[in-house]
Design a protein around this motif. Structure first.
Motif, short mmCIF file in Angstrom:
data_model
loop_
_atom_site.label_atom_id
_atom_site.label_comp_id
_atom_site.label_asym_id
_atom_site.label_seq_id
_atom_site.Cartn_x
_atom_site.Cartn_y
_atom_site.Cartn_z
N LYS A 55 0.83 -1.20 0.00
CA LYS A 55 0.00 0.00 0.00
C LYS A 55 0.86 1.25 0.00
O LYS A 55 0.59 2.22 -0.72
CB LYS A 55 -0.92 -0.02 1.22
CG LYS A 55 -1.92 1.13 1.25
CD LYS A 55 -2.84 0.98 2.46
CE LYS A 55 -3.85 2.14 2.48
NZ LYS A 55 -4.76 2.02 3.66
N LYS A 56 1.93 1.22 0.81
CA LYS A 56 2.83 2.37 0.85
C LYS A 56 3.55 2.56 -0.48
O LYS A 56 3.73 3.69 -0.95
CB LYS A 56 3.86 2.17 1.97
CG LYS A 56 4.77 3.38 2.17
CD LYS A 56 5.67 3.16 3.37
CE LYS A 56 6.57 4.37 3.58
NZ LYS A 56 7.47 4.21 4.74
N GLU B 79 2.43 1.65 -3.45
CA GLU B 79 1.46 2.15 -4.42
C GLU B 79 1.20 3.65 -4.22
O GLU B 79 1.09 4.41 -5.18
CB GLU B 79 0.15 1.37 -4.29
CG GLU B 79 0.26 -0.08 -4.77
CD GLU B 79 -1.02 -0.86 -4.52
OE1 GLU B 79 -1.88 -0.36 -3.74
OE2 GLU B 79 -1.16 -1.96 -5.09
N PHE B 80 1.12 4.05 -2.95
CA PHE B 80 0.91 5.47 -2.65
C PHE B 80 2.09 6.30 -3.14
O PHE B 80 1.91 7.38 -3.74
CB PHE B 80 0.73 5.65 -1.14
CG PHE B 80 0.57 7.08 -0.72
CD1 PHE B 80 -0.63 7.74 -0.92
CD2 PHE B 80 1.62 7.76 -0.12
CE1 PHE B 80 -0.79 9.06 -0.53
CE2 PHE B 80 1.48 9.08 0.27
CZ PHE B 80 0.27 9.73 0.06
N THR B 81 3.31 5.80 -2.93
CA THR B 81 4.51 6.51 -3.39
C THR B 81 4.53 6.60 -4.92
O THR B 81 4.89 7.63 -5.49
CB THR B 81 5.77 5.78 -2.90
OG1 THR B 81 5.73 5.68 -1.47
CG2 THR B 81 7.03 6.53 -3.30
N GLN B 82 4.13 5.51 -5.58
CA GLN B 82 4.09 5.51 -7.05
C GLN B 82 3.09 6.53 -7.57
O GLN B 82 3.35 7.25 -8.54
CB GLN B 82 3.75 4.11 -7.57
CG GLN B 82 3.81 3.99 -9.10
CD GLN B 82 3.43 2.61 -9.57
OE1 GLN B 82 2.54 1.99 -9.01
NE2 GLN B 82 4.13 2.13 -10.59
N GLN B 83 1.93 6.63 -6.92
CA GLN B 83 0.93 7.61 -7.32
C GLN B 83 1.46 9.03 -7.17
O GLN B 83 1.24 9.89 -8.03
CB GLN B 83 -0.34 7.42 -6.50
CG GLN B 83 -1.09 6.13 -6.81
CD GLN B 83 -2.24 5.88 -5.85
OE1 GLN B 83 -2.50 6.69 -4.97
NE2 GLN B 83 -2.91 4.75 -6.03
N ARG B 84 2.16 9.27 -6.06
CA ARG B 84 2.75 10.58 -5.85
C ARG B 84 3.77 10.90 -6.95
O ARG B 84 3.83 12.02 -7.47
CB ARG B 84 3.44 10.63 -4.48
CG ARG B 84 2.48 10.76 -3.31
CD ARG B 84 1.90 12.16 -3.25
NE ARG B 84 1.03 12.33 -2.12
CZ ARG B 84 1.44 12.75 -0.91
NH1 ARG B 84 2.72 13.00 -0.70
NH2 ARG B 84 0.57 12.90 0.06
N LEU C 151 3.88 9.67 -10.04
CA LEU C 151 3.18 9.92 -11.30
C LEU C 151 2.59 11.33 -11.32
O LEU C 151 2.60 12.01 -12.35
CB LEU C 151 2.08 8.88 -11.50
CG LEU C 151 2.55 7.44 -11.77
CD1 LEU C 151 1.36 6.48 -11.80
CD2 LEU C 151 3.32 7.37 -13.09
N PHE C 152 2.08 11.75 -10.17
CA PHE C 152 1.53 13.10 -10.08
C PHE C 152 2.62 14.15 -10.31
O PHE C 152 2.44 15.13 -11.05
CB PHE C 152 0.89 13.32 -8.71
CG PHE C 152 0.45 14.74 -8.45
CD1 PHE C 152 -0.73 15.22 -9.00
CD2 PHE C 152 1.23 15.59 -7.69
CE1 PHE C 152 -1.12 16.54 -8.79
CE2 PHE C 152 0.85 16.89 -7.46
CZ PHE C 152 -0.34 17.38 -8.01
#
Length: 300
Positions: free
Chosen positions: A248-249, A251-256, A258-259
């Motif tokens: 989960k962490k 995935e959250f880092t990857q989303q950040r 990409l943003f």
């Protein structure tokens, strides 16, 4: 006078007749210093023992205080050691030995933790533990509360001065909810309990606690639990939970990331913004980001 009213006397006691009832690990460097000091100037303070009768008539002794000095004499090949002989019960001998270890000026956090736990398991109330160890009742109560929740990692952090006890108790009170824990940290910061480096240390400890668990590690002396099917299932479930948290962490880092990449692409598409960066000497990016913002790794 001894605890049972008999006068204590100093005698030369054979080292092989002394039993250590509360053994502990010792730093090798510190132990070497004890050995060198005794070898150079002799024993400045006798150990403390209590006698015990045996069936074969050979006198034995329980060590109450002075394990390091006793080990040093054995390491030096000495056959006898000066000892203050007192008459106390097995229970009192153990408690005296335990509290002497806790009350030392230099102790390891794990030793303090184990000592307080042992005293509690022997039926001593927080006030009695505080009186025997020289610690405050409030401090002992806080440590015992952390121990009841299995928070050895937080106890060690408190003992090492990384975070204050009241902040550790606030973290425990927040339960397992990440949001509640972060709220507890914010409250601790706002109230002045955690500031500066302590706040950073608290965040690191919470992260390790989340990933590695609440228990401190291998050095804590405790009884090995019986392995059962239910305990194996619980262990598996805990490990799955940790793995899910790590995923989960990530995935959250990857989303950040990409943003950030998307935002940089939009910004670098603006010629006015690029010219401003060039004027300030800031037109380059770290290679890792540049390869994602521009296919070739640099601005076209």
């Amino acid at each position: 006078m001894s605890q049972q009213g008999r006068p204590a006397v100093v005698r030369m006691i054979p080292v092989d007749q002394i039993e250590v009832i509360n053994p502990r690990e010792r730093n090798s460097r510190v132990f070497a210093e004890i050995v060198d000091n005794i070898k150079a100037i002799g024993l400045k303070k006798p150990i403390v023992v209590t006698p015990r009768a045996t069936a074969n008539g050979i006198e034995r002794y329980l060590l109450v205080c002075g394990e390091g000095r006793l080990k040093a004499f054995r390491a030096l090949g000495e056959s006898n050691i000066p000892a203050l002989v007192v008459s106390v019960s097995d229970e009192d001998a153990f408690i005296m030995s335990l509290t002497e270890n806790i009350a030392r000026r230099q102790y390891r956090a794990l030793e303090l933790l184990a000592g307080i736990r042992d005293l509690q398991e022997r039926g001593y109330a927080p006030k009695a533990i505080a009186e025997k160890t020289g610690l405050s009742t409030q401090y002992v109560q806080g440590i015992l509360m952390l121990l009841r929740h299995g928070e050895e990692r937080l106890v060690i952090a408190v003992e090492k001065g990384k975070i204050p006890l009241n902040a550790a108790l606030s973290i425990v009170g927040a339960g397992d909810s990440d949001e509640a824990i972060q709220a507890a940290l914010q409250d601790a910061y706002d109230s002045g309990k955690l500031r500066g480096r302590q706040l950073m240390d608290a965040r690191r400890i919470i992260e390790r606690r989340k990933v590695l668990g609440r228990m401190a590690g291998r050095n804590m002396p405790r009884k090995a639990p019986d392995v059962t099917s239910s305990s194996l299932v619980r262990t598996y479930q805990r490990e799955v939970g940790r793995q899910k948290a790590m995923v989960k962490k990530a995935e959250f880092t990857q989303q950040r990331l990409l943003f950030v990449v998307g935002a940089l692409r939009q910004l670098f598409a603006d010629e006015n913004f690029v010219n401003l960066l060039r004027a300030e000497g800031l037109a380059t990016l770290p290679k890792y980001l540049a390869e994602r913002v521009w296919p070739g790794g640099s601005a076209a």
